[in-house]
Design a protein around this motif. Structure first.
Motif, short mmCIF file in Angstrom:
data_model
loop_
_atom_site.label_atom_id
_atom_site.label_comp_id
_atom_site.label_asym_id
_atom_site.label_seq_id
_atom_site.Cartn_x
_atom_site.Cartn_y
_atom_site.Cartn_z
N ALA A 145 41.68 39.76 18.12
CA ALA A 145 40.46 38.98 17.86
C ALA A 145 39.62 39.00 19.13
N GLY A 146 38.38 38.62 18.95
CA GLY A 146 37.45 38.55 20.07
C GLY A 146 36.24 39.42 19.83
N SER A 147 35.47 39.62 20.89
CA SER A 147 34.27 40.45 20.82
C SER A 147 34.41 41.59 21.82
N MET A 148 33.49 42.53 21.79
CA MET A 148 33.57 43.66 22.72
C MET A 148 33.55 43.17 24.17
N ASP A 149 32.91 42.03 24.42
CA ASP A 149 32.87 41.48 25.77
C ASP A 149 34.24 40.99 26.23
N LYS A 150 34.99 40.40 25.29
CA LYS A 150 36.30 39.85 25.64
C LYS A 150 37.15 39.77 24.38
N PHE A 151 38.19 40.59 24.34
CA PHE A 151 39.09 40.58 23.19
C PHE A 151 40.50 40.86 23.68
N ASN A 152 41.45 40.61 22.81
CA ASN A 152 42.84 40.94 23.11
C ASN A 152 43.55 41.27 21.81
N MET A 153 44.63 42.01 21.95
CA MET A 153 45.40 42.41 20.80
C MET A 153 46.85 42.53 21.21
N MET A 154 47.75 42.50 20.22
CA MET A 154 49.17 42.67 20.49
C MET A 154 49.80 43.39 19.32
N THR A 155 50.92 44.02 19.60
CA THR A 155 51.66 44.73 18.57
C THR A 155 52.46 43.74 17.73
N VAL A 156 52.47 43.96 16.43
CA VAL A 156 53.28 43.14 15.52
C VAL A 156 54.07 44.06 14.58
N SER A 157 55.24 43.58 14.21
CA SER A 157 56.03 44.31 13.21
C SER A 157 56.52 43.36 12.12
N THR A 166 46.84 51.39 -1.23
CA THR A 166 48.19 51.61 -1.75
C THR A 166 49.05 52.08 -0.59
N PHE A 167 49.96 51.21 -0.16
CA PHE A 167 50.90 51.57 0.89
C PHE A 167 52.10 50.66 0.77
N ASN A 168 53.18 51.08 1.40
CA ASN A 168 54.40 50.30 1.43
C ASN A 168 54.33 49.36 2.63
N PRO A 169 54.16 48.06 2.43
CA PRO A 169 54.02 47.15 3.57
C PRO A 169 55.27 47.08 4.43
N PHE A 170 56.43 47.33 3.86
CA PHE A 170 57.67 47.32 4.65
C PHE A 170 57.65 48.47 5.66
N GLU A 171 57.22 49.62 5.20
CA GLU A 171 57.11 50.80 6.07
C GLU A 171 55.99 50.60 7.08
N LYS A 172 54.85 50.15 6.59
CA LYS A 172 53.65 50.04 7.42
C LYS A 172 53.86 49.04 8.57
N LEU A 173 54.41 47.88 8.27
CA LEU A 173 54.57 46.86 9.31
C LEU A 173 55.82 47.07 10.16
N SER A 174 56.96 47.20 9.54
CA SER A 174 58.19 47.20 10.33
C SER A 174 58.49 48.55 11.00
N LYS A 175 57.99 49.62 10.45
CA LYS A 175 58.27 50.95 11.03
C LYS A 175 57.08 51.49 11.83
N GLN A 176 55.88 51.42 11.25
CA GLN A 176 54.70 51.97 11.92
C GLN A 176 54.14 50.98 12.95
N TRP A 177 54.28 49.70 12.68
CA TRP A 177 53.75 48.61 13.49
C TRP A 177 52.23 48.51 13.34
N ALA A 178 51.71 47.40 13.79
CA ALA A 178 50.27 47.15 13.70
C ALA A 178 49.83 46.40 14.94
N LEU A 179 48.53 46.24 15.07
CA LEU A 179 47.95 45.42 16.12
C LEU A 179 47.24 44.26 15.46
N VAL A 180 47.48 43.06 15.96
CA VAL A 180 46.67 41.92 15.54
C VAL A 180 45.80 41.57 16.73
#
Length: 168
Positions: free
Chosen positions: A28-40, A12-26
């Motif tokens: 993929a990959g494995s511990m050997d090689k992965f990458n992520m980026m911030t999304v809003s 239970t959370f407000n997705p508008f608040e969670k994504l656009s205000k708090q931001w998230a990371l998307v």
């Protein structure tokens, strides 16, 4: 470990608040090689009868290569106090530097997925649909002018939430 597996249907959370205000990371990959980026940008809801996430990644982002080559991706919300890490991960490319080191986050592996000790919530998503967003599909020139003046369009990913982890 500071993350506990939970039932995604109990979230239970407000997705508008969670994504656009708090931001998230998307990511993929494995511990050997992965990458992520911030999304809003994104969405959380139900499609095809399953709890799902929709994420958008520009075609030039390094993270896209990891998401494209994986069956799953994660959407991670960090605990308060990690805005600097989100800024680094959203403004720097893993092609050019060790973003992980500069972010100060601590990667951990849980059930074969890369997560972070600093996570508040992690949604593990199995890709179900991928679609480029070409210029000819936009019906509003204002959207193109504002968000795609450089013609660096997004790819849309719909992922079924197959696992969720929350901080204990």
């Amino acid at each position: 470990m500071s993350l506990k597996k939970i039932d995604a249907s109990t979230l239970t959370f407000n997705p508008f608040e969670k994504l656009s205000k708090q931001w998230a990371l998307v990511g993929a990959g494995s511990m050997d090689k992965f990458n992520m980026m911030t999304v809003s940008w994104g969405a959380v809801g139900v499609i095809w009868g399953k709890p799902s996430v929709t994420a958008y990644i520009r075609r030039t982002r390094y993270t896209k290569e990891f998401v494209d080559s994986s069956d799953t991706f994660t959407l991670t919300f960090l605990k308060d106090g990690n805005r600097d890490a989100l800024n680094v991960l959203g403004s720097k490319s893993g092609r050019d530097m060790d973003k992980m080191k500069d972010s100060g986050l601590t990667p951990i592996e849980v059930d074969g997925e890369v997560m972070f000790e600093e996570a508040e919530l992690v949604l593990v998503c199995r890709k179900r649909f991928v679609q480029d967003m070409p210029e000819e599909n936009f019906v509003n020139q204002e959207t193109l002018d504002k968000w795609y003046a450089d013609q660096n369009y997004h790819t849309m990913y719909i992922g079924e939430i197959v696992a969720a982890y929350a901080a204990e």
